[in-house]
Scaffold this active site. Structure first.
Site, mmCIF file in Angstrom:
data_model
loop_
_atom_site.group_PDB
_atom_site.id
_atom_site.type_symbol
_atom_site.label_atom_id
_atom_site.label_comp_id
_atom_site.label_asym_id
_atom_site.label_seq_id
_atom_site.Cartn_x
_atom_site.Cartn_y
_atom_site.Cartn_z
ATOM 1 N N ASP A 405 0.853 -1.191 0.000
ATOM 2 C CA ASP A 405 0.000 0.000 0.000
ATOM 3 C C ASP A 405 0.892 1.245 0.000
ATOM 4 O OD1 ASP A 405 -2.302 1.583 0.318
ATOM 5 O OD2 ASP A 405 -2.360 1.315 2.492
ATOM 6 N N GLU A 408 2.596 4.992 -3.976
ATOM 7 C CA GLU A 408 2.530 5.924 -5.141
ATOM 8 C C GLU A 408 3.842 6.673 -5.336
ATOM 9 O OE1 GLU A 408 0.142 5.558 -2.787
ATOM 10 O OE2 GLU A 408 -0.974 4.250 -4.155
ATOM 11 N N ASP A 483 -8.967 3.699 -2.408
ATOM 12 C CA ASP A 483 -9.928 4.163 -1.397
ATOM 13 C C ASP A 483 -11.209 4.736 -1.996
ATOM 14 O OD1 ASP A 483 -8.041 3.350 0.363
ATOM 15 O OD2 ASP A 483 -7.298 5.351 0.826
#
Ligand code: MIG
Length: 807
Positions: A405, A408, A483
């Site tokens: 997770d 990015e 999300d």
């Protein structure tokens, strides 16, 4: 004119007239008077690569996306010239380069344009960073439509959109958010019945404009790097997509449990809670294969550690869960807590594995553990080290999958929500700033994770899921859409995003079922799960702040309905696994949007709700509250309503009933669908019989069924079974032929055939060319079932016709 609005516009520069060109094997090099070099490489008869160097000097040729092993050659190449153009001809296409200005056009062999440069290549120098903004504009024709580009949360058909690719943590993103978690700079254009693809392999921030700025122009550009793109011709979208997937690579088969139902939450802890959730699934007979540990399992959010208060003996817990049929998947983030008493931090510091700012300080940023440093995953030694860190959690504790997770990479409380652009990266020996490495950071993290999990889980198969990714990252990992929010609009988005990911080479994808932020009503949860069971990755996830999201939380009705759908997924696992194998082998997307399924039917070009799951199952989600049905488009051909076996003729829109317990599902006529019995988890029961659902048609249809041992690598030694079924139906006759390849022998010995829509009464049966009594095949007239040996090669049924007509 396409400009970058963030910077002062200095004016576009263009190649001038050609002074010379050279042809060397598969490559043709063009040089313009003002020193621009264009290199055209013929990779396949339908695939050309274009590179431009504004000053004649190319950068080192390096790509994270391209899977070198997969580049095959072409069969024909001819280079000639006429007065105005240099003409490159392959077995499938013609490419013309203008002597005037190096503008490029590609054509079908009959001369019909596929894609022509508008301004073509141009660039703008950037003094601040060095190098250029590199730009490309192409003509777009009326009725030309666009598809692809990864996880964009926008209309399925991209015509009229302007979007950019810069991996971004977008909590509770909205429809039309321009930048999301993934960068897949690949799209397909479709005009008439002819499709092509563009893969712009540039890791800088890239931009795509599909007739947004100008009605008949499509353009793409990047904040740096080279104009380096691949043109892939169809004419079928499947030719384009499978070629793109060959170019950027395919994953290996996941363990079958990874295709089961997964339950997740931020977060299940302590151990007693995890156990409670797991046993509730078993108690309620709700199938489930995996349970997830979100960040709270760690000690102060330090990756590769455990909170010993919550999880005093993780190895025992994981083992106990496993004995109850649950695999444990744990999250790992990239941020490493600055803490000299923390071995992972110390090791990385001592070995200089962390990213640094341009002037030397470490890249420091706040994430869950507080202030962190971040490994430079674009460095091979760092990836090697990172993969070694999985020894304990995978190799010793027995966790079966890893969830990456925040890659990015996400940083809290800073402008841009990521690293500053001056951060330095190795980029596998091509040092650069974060401007260039940003979009591949998550992909390289997932790659290192994949290597580690694979090594320590061997001889079982690894399972990885990542949030951020770049083209080619599908080789290492599955993905989810991040999300999302518990709203009806997000249900619509999830449907579009997963179809789009499938059209972008990343089929192993799913959304947080029910929505991550906020809380769904029982109705929304039900509708979402009815869709989610058809997504290659199927997981309920939610952020804990808004309440519970286990299937039993919404009351008895929702539990009943959702259980029925999860059971259906488990029955369809052999069918899904077969579709996955086609993805692994041929790059075929696991979900096929209608436009991909039947591009010749222009009715499909703007459809986004309906899709084909695998090859033969049509699904249309209900995406609005309080409805009893909906209109949907049935693609051409004839389809059986899964719920009542009524046959309908497609090529038209129609009303279909869909009360809360029903999602419209149709089976293509002639299809043979393999089904398992319901299990509570993969391999719970020893399979004694396998079902084949046979949907009668007049005419022919082929179906496939792939099987192996569901985990491990024996399939690579030929221990798999690949069955092809040929169905041939006539008014009063039906023949099913089977061809089997591979050495795998399934535990069951028989198939239970179930006939749907058989229009006649059985008169005679021939099995392996010999007449037999129907009783010998245990024919059950009421249920229309029959039992045959699994390795049969031909079943021939003759009957008395009494007609069967479609609606
Ligand atoms: O800042 O690990 O998308 O799935 O549960 C939030 C906690 C960090 C974001 C992920 C989500 C996950 C959550 N994470």
């Amino acid at each position: 004119m396409i400009t970058n609005t963030e910077l002062e516009y200095k004016g576009n520069l263009y190649p001038s007239g050609l002074i010379s060109y050279e042809h060397d094997q598969d490559t043709i090099n063009f040089i313009s008077k003002n020193g621009v070099r264009l290199q055209v490489t013929v990779l396949r008869d339908n695939m050309l690569r274009f590179r431009y160097a504004t000053n004649g000097i190319f950068e080192n040729d390096f790509s994270y996306a391209i899977d070198e092993d997969n580049l095959h050659g072409f069969s024909h190449l001819d280079v000639s010239e006429d007065e105005t153009h240099i003409i490159i001809t392959t077995e499938k296409i013609i490419c013309k380069v203008a002597k005037d200005d190096l503008r490029v056009g590609t054509y079908e062999l009959n001369g019909k344009p596929i894609l022509e440069d508008e301004q073509g290549f141009h660039w703008e120098e950037t003094f601040e960073f060095g190098g250029n903004f590199v730009k490309m504009s192409k003509m777009s024709r009326d009725q030309e439509n666009y598809f692809g580009l990864g996880d964009k949360p926008t209309n399925f058909n991209l015509k009229g959109k302007r979007l950019s690719l810069w991996n971004t943590d977008q909590y509770a993103f909205a429809k039309d958010t321009a930048e999301l978690y993934k960068a897949v700079p690949f799209y397909m254009g479709l005009h008439g019945n002819s499709a092509y693809g563009i893969f712009f392999d540039n890791t800088f921030k890239t931009h795509f404009d599909f007739c947004h700025e100008r009605r008949n122009v499509t353009s793409f550009w990047a904040d740096g790097g080279e104009m380096n793109y691949y043109f892939i011709y169809g004419p079928q979208m499947s030719d384009v997509l499978t070629s793109y997937t060959d170019l950027t690579g395919k994953p290996e088969l996941p363990p079958m449990w990874a295709l089961g139902f997964h339950q997740c939450k931020w977060s299940y802890y302590p151990e007693s809670k995890v156990k409670e959730i797991a046993s509730k699934f078993r108690e309620l007979n709700f199938p489930c294969d995996a349970i997830y540990l979100d960040i709270d399992y760690m000690d102060g959010f330090r990756c590769f550690t455990w909170n010993k208060e919550y999880f005093p003996d993780p190895k025992r817990m994981v083992k106990e869960l496993e004995s109850d049929g649950f695999k444990t998947v744990a999250i790992i983030d990239p941020g490493i807590k600055i803490d000299l008493n923390y071995s992972v931090f110390k090791e990385a510091l001592e070995n200089d594995y962390f990213c640094r700012r341009a002037d030397g300080p470490y890249m420091r940023g706040k994430v869950w553990p507080g202030e962190c440093y971040f490994p430079d995953f674009t460095r091979p030694e760092v990836r090697e080290w990172w993969s070694s860190l999985y020894r304990e959690i995978i190799g010793e504790i027995g966790v079966k999958g890893i969830w990456n997770d925040m890659n990015e990479p996400a940083v809290m409380e800073v402008p841009g929500k990521t690293f500053p652009l001056d951060v330095r990266h190795d980029f596998d020996g091509h040092p650069c700033s974060h401007r260039k490495a940003h979009n591949v950071y998550g992909m390289q993290m997932a790659r290192a994770t994949y290597e580690g999990v694979k090594k320590f889980n061997f001889p079982k198969r690894p399972f990885i899921i990542t949030r951020a990714n770049y083209s080619g990252g599908q080789r290492y990992t599955s993905t989810w859409t991040g999300d999302n929010v518990a709203t009806w609009e997000h249900l619509w988005l999830a449907n579009v995003q997963i179809q789009r990911l499938c059209m972008s080479g990343m089929s192993f994808a799913g959304s947080d079922i029910g929505g991550f932020a906020e809380q769904p009503s029982g109705e929304l949860f039900t509708r979402w799960l009815q869709l989610g069971i058809f997504h290659p990755f199927c997981r309920v996830h939610s952020s804990g702040d808004h309440g519970e999201q286990e299937p039993w939380f919404f009351g008895e009705d929702v539990l009943e309905i959702t259980r029925k759908y999860v059971e259906l997924r488990y029955q369809l696992l052999p069918y899904l696994y077969t579709a996955f194998q086609k993805y692994v082998e041929e790059g075929m997307p696991i979900l096929k949007p209608l436009v991909y399924y039947d591009q010749e039917d222009v009715q499909t070009h703007y459809r986004a709700d309906e899709f084909i799951f695998g090859n033969q199952i049509l699904v249309c989600p209900v995406q609005e509250p309080n409805v009893q049905g909906r209109r949907m488009y049935i693609p051409r051909g004839k389809w059986y309503n899964f719920w009542n076996d009524k046959l309908v003729t497609g090529g038209k829109e129609m009303w279909v009933d869909a009360p809360l317990d029903t999602i419209p599902i149709y089976i293509k006529e002639g299809a043979i669908i393999p089904k398992y019995p319901v299990q509570q988890y993969v391999d719970e029961v020893k399979m004694e019989e396998m079902s084949l659902d046979i949907y009668y048609k007049i005419g022919k249809e082929n179906s496939e069924f792939y099987e192996d041992s569901h985990d491990g690598y024996e399939y690579r030694q030929g221990i798999y079974s690949h069955r092809t079924f040929k169905f041939t139906g006539k008014e009063d006759e039906m023949i099913i032929q089977q061809h089997k390849q591979g050495k795998f022998s399934a535990p069951y010995t028989t198939f239970k055939l179930k006939f749907h829509g058989m229009p006649f009464e059985i008169k005679r049966v021939f099995f392996e060319n010999e007449e037999v009594n129907v009783e010998d095949l245990h024919y059950d007239k009421e249920n229309q079932t029959m039992i045959v040996h699994k390795d049969f090669s031909e079943l021939h049924i003759v009957g008395n016709s009494n007609g069967n007509t479609a609606e």
